[in-house]
Scaffold this active site. Structure first.
Site, mmCIF file in Angstrom:
data_model
loop_
_atom_site.group_PDB
_atom_site.id
_atom_site.type_symbol
_atom_site.label_atom_id
_atom_site.label_comp_id
_atom_site.label_asym_id
_atom_site.label_seq_id
_atom_site.Cartn_x
_atom_site.Cartn_y
_atom_site.Cartn_z
ATOM 1 N N GLU A 39 1.054 -1.205 0.007
ATOM 2 C CA GLU A 39 -0.055 -0.057 -0.069
ATOM 3 C C GLU A 39 0.977 1.230 0.101
ATOM 4 O O GLU A 39 2.062 1.260 0.794
ATOM 5 C CB GLU A 39 -0.842 -0.110 1.196
ATOM 6 C CG GLU A 39 -1.780 1.416 1.383
ATOM 7 C CD GLU A 39 -2.662 1.045 2.342
ATOM 8 O OE1 GLU A 39 -2.662 0.342 3.407
ATOM 9 O OE2 GLU A 39 -3.806 2.154 2.074
ATOM 10 N N CYS A 70 -6.759 1.006 2.801
ATOM 11 C CA CYS A 70 -7.611 1.915 2.768
ATOM 12 C C CYS A 70 -7.345 2.984 1.389
ATOM 13 O O CYS A 70 -8.359 3.733 1.273
ATOM 14 C CB CYS A 70 -7.529 2.978 4.083
ATOM 15 S SG CYS A 70 -7.892 2.239 5.650
ATOM 16 N N ASN A 89 -12.190 -3.421 0.370
ATOM 17 C CA ASN A 89 -10.955 -3.553 1.355
ATOM 18 C C ASN A 89 -11.571 -4.155 2.639
ATOM 19 O O ASN A 89 -11.957 -5.170 2.949
ATOM 20 C CB ASN A 89 -10.088 -2.399 1.375
ATOM 21 C CG ASN A 89 -8.970 -2.322 2.542
ATOM 22 O OD1 ASN A 89 -8.506 -3.330 2.792
ATOM 23 N ND2 ASN A 89 -8.793 -1.435 3.472
ATOM 24 N N GLU A 90 -11.359 -3.069 3.717
ATOM 25 C CA GLU A 90 -12.226 -3.518 4.978
ATOM 26 C C GLU A 90 -13.634 -2.811 4.785
ATOM 27 O O GLU A 90 -13.824 -1.690 5.289
ATOM 28 C CB GLU A 90 -11.290 -2.622 6.093
ATOM 29 C CG GLU A 90 -10.137 -3.560 6.329
ATOM 30 C CD GLU A 90 -9.216 -2.976 7.398
ATOM 31 O OE1 GLU A 90 -9.674 -1.603 7.712
ATOM 32 O OE2 GLU A 90 -8.385 -3.682 7.944
#
Ligand code: AHR
Length: 652
Positions: free
Chosen positions: A46, A239, A372-373
């Site tokens: 990331e 994120c 993602n989350e």
């Protein structure tokens, strides 16, 4: 009296720490169990901690295109007559450029200085490739220079280039550095030449990059990634996939084609932590999706891209955005088009762009994560909309769904059944947890549903308290936890530690797998745990028992065994989290004596000060040490040191 008390206390503590106990581990060598996926251990990348721009991506100039939102001169200091323009530039998606005018009466001359990413790293006698786009006004050519300014403000290498004609053209030059400095700057100016010129996309790369690719990656960091032998490569986050808002989410289509025209985007980690504000954190996308697939190919890793499901980062409670369901199609198209970009023929729309970028052959992408989350009542509805279309067009793509940001709890319990119902192929689990959680987690997967989706441990790291940092304490807990992951390789099929990279002067998140400054990088002790698991993953799990039970923390011991049928090796991994040495007999049961080719095993020990981390100045504080141990028949007698992780390799 005090002296004798002290020596008694010392003796007592020595005896507590060093008296070894005896344990008999039995490996059933005849029963190769579930296969271990070749892609099992991988990397999660990331652009956090200046991991891409300022990190793996070797560009040395910050804000080379003058397009940082609302602050086009971020990273630059100007002198003389410099103005920012936004009309008539050569790159429509990065419209800003600078106009420089130099006049005889200007004592300073005119120019601008770039600060790099907390400085520009230069090495003595090494070559650097300087380039820019420029045009000149008037009939006469205008001379410009580019020079390194070191930390003492001295000129340490220079190139001069003549700009001529009022058409935009690319100019290149080479600078050889006269010094080594992690915090140099680049001064680009007009010196004794007068007139007006426009400059755009001012760029500087070390000549030596990973695989010597022009405009490529930092060789030392890419090599460290390659040395992990990653089986899978998750990208681009995290994120950052979701963005601070939907407009600034990661859009892969903006990251391909000529770098000059990839639109700059803000980095989602710019204002995340109040005590670590980075208003200068943007994404140039120089490390974009083409370069990502290329790196996967270099490393022999399976690509696992993560795409936005139409939610911006949900941690920004109250400010998060969700696209309406009836506006979701462009997001789904992004997923379908990415598969075509990666795998489609060179004659297809997106496959052609890949081919034009220099890779006519497909990249053979197998996995795709959507979201993602993500959590909440809507995620599974959005995911289903993606899955319906992806399954229809690309039935072989393995789809990864999310179980939210927590390793357990209400959302986790809500999401897992939803993922099962949707029949995703893998569920992405994230856990940044304590030492205790990781040690107990060695049994986490023992009772998982064998029939449901597989697990992708897509982000995890042990976070020590009170200070979160890389340490042997965290690495040891991770090594113990991974014995359980590996034992359950039929359930957990992929695992990636997170985050991967961090700049020592510009990080937002700690711990991370690899740290670097502008000249050097260091592998954390946690890196070595990942590397040992990756290199010695074997092909099939073998049962290993202590008194008939899995070894999951009895007296602080954790163990797993695997066989590598190709390399003809049995590999036993043992973590000892206790403060006592342990005498362990590893008995290879059901193995014919003659099947051992060597009466010695290789023993790899990782042990260090629990609180210490490997640092740039002391990179080898805790690194694996290799030695040999004699076998006695089919038994291996080892002393497993207190607080250590060990890998024993026995050749068959
Ligand atoms: O790895 C850092 C962050 O942790 C990731 O961006 C996010 O997915 C998680 O919360």
């Amino acid at each position: 009296m005090i002296k004798s008390f002290l020596s008694f206390a010392l003796l007592a503590s020595i005896s507590v720490c060093s008296v070894a106990q005896d344990y008999n581990f039995v490996v059933d060598a005849k029963k190769p169990g579930v296969p271990i996926q070749p892609d099992m251990y991988g990397i999660f990348f990331e652009d956090i901690n200046f991991g891409a721009d300022g990190g793996l991506y070797a560009e040395l100039i910050k804000n080379r295109s003058f397009d940082f939102t609302n602050a086009p001169l971020t990273g630059w200091t100007t002198y003389g007559l410099v103005s920012v323009q936004d009309k008539g530039g050569p790159f429509e998606r990065n419209p800003h450029y600078v106009r420089l005018t130099n006049k005889f009466e200007l004592l300073t001359g005119t120019g601008l200085v770039n600060e790099g990413f907390k400085g520009i790293g230069i090495k003595k006698d090494e070559k650097y490739k300087f380039s820019l786009y420029a045009r000149a006004y008037g009939d006469k050519p205008v001379k410009i220079f580019a020079e390194f300014i070191d930390s003492k403000n001295e000129n340490r290498g220079r190139v001069e280039i003549e700009i001529s004609g009022n058409e935009w053209k690319k100019y290149t030059g080479e600078i050889i550095s006269k010094t080594t400095d992690a915090h140099a700057k680049l001064n680009v100016g007009m010196g004794g030449s007068y007139g007006t010129i426009d400059l755009e996309h001012i760029s500087l790369f070390p000549a030596k990059t990973w695989k010597d690719r022009e405009g490529g990656m930092r060789a030392d960091i890419a090599q460290a990634l390659a040395d992990l032998h990653p089986g899978v490569f998750r990208f681009p986050g995290g994120c950052i996939v979701e963005g601070n808002n939907l407009a600034t989410r990661y859009q892969w289509k903006n990251t391909i084609g000529p770098v000059e025209n990839r639109p700059v985007n803000e980095n989602r980690w710019n204002y995340e932590f109040k005590h670590r504000f980075f208003p200068d954190y943007f994404q140039s996308y120089g490390l974009g999706f083409f370069e990502y697939f290329q790196l996967c190919e270099d490393f022999g890793a399976q690509p696992l891209p993560v795409l936005s499901v139409g939610f911006s980062c949900q941690f920004q409670r109250g400010r998060e955005q969700v696209v309406s369901l009836d506006s979701l199609q462009p997001y789904i198209d992004d997923a379908l088009d990415l598969i075509e970009f990666a795998n489609g023929p060179a004659t297809s729309k997106w496959g052609k762009i890949r081919a034009d970028m220099g890779h006519p052959a497909p990249f053979n992408m197998k996995y795709l994560a959507v979201g993602n989350e993500q959590w909440g009542a809507q995620y599974h509805i959005y995911l289903k909309a993606f899955m319906d279309q992806i399954r229809k067009k690309y039935p072989n793509i393995k789809i990864v769904g999310s179980s939210g940001p927590d390793s357990e709890g209400a959302e986790f319990d809500r999401l897992w059944p939803q993922m099962k119902e949707l029949k995703v192929d893998l569920v992405d689990e994230h856990f940044y947890r304590s030492v205790d959680w990781f040690l107990k987690g060695a049994t986490r997967y023992d009772n998982y549903d064998r029939k449901g989706p597989k697990v992708f441990a897509g982000e995890y790291a042990c976070h020590t308290r009170p200070v979160k940092k890389n340490s042997f304490e965290a690495a040891l807990a991770e090594s113990a936890f991974l014995t359980g992951v590996e034992r359950n390789a039929d359930v957990v099929q992929l695992a990636t530690y997170a985050p991967l990279l961090a700049h020592v002067d510009a990080w937002q998140w700690n711990p991370d797998l690899i740290w670097f400054d502008n000249l050097r990088m260091v592998k954390s002790v946690n890196y070595y745990v990942q590397q040992l698991y990756s290199h010695y993953k074997g092909t099939n799990v073998l049962p290993i028992k202590l008194d008939g039970a899995n070894i999951t923390g009895q007296d602080g011991l954790y163990a797993n065994a695997v066989i590598d049928v190709q390399k003809r090796q049995i590999i036993v991994k043992v973590a000892n989290a206790s403060t006592m040495d342990k005498n362990v007999k590893i008995q290879l049961a059901n193995l014919k004596q003659r099947s051992l080719v060597k009466p010695v095993a290789e023993s790899i020990l990782l042990k260090g000060d629990m609180d210490k981390e490997n640092a740039l100045d002391e990179p080898n504080t805790t690194v694996p040490k290799v030695s040999q141990v004699n076998l006695s028949g089919n038994d291996l007698h080892v002393k497993v040191p207190a607080q250590s992780f060990n890998v024993y390799v026995i050749s068959l």
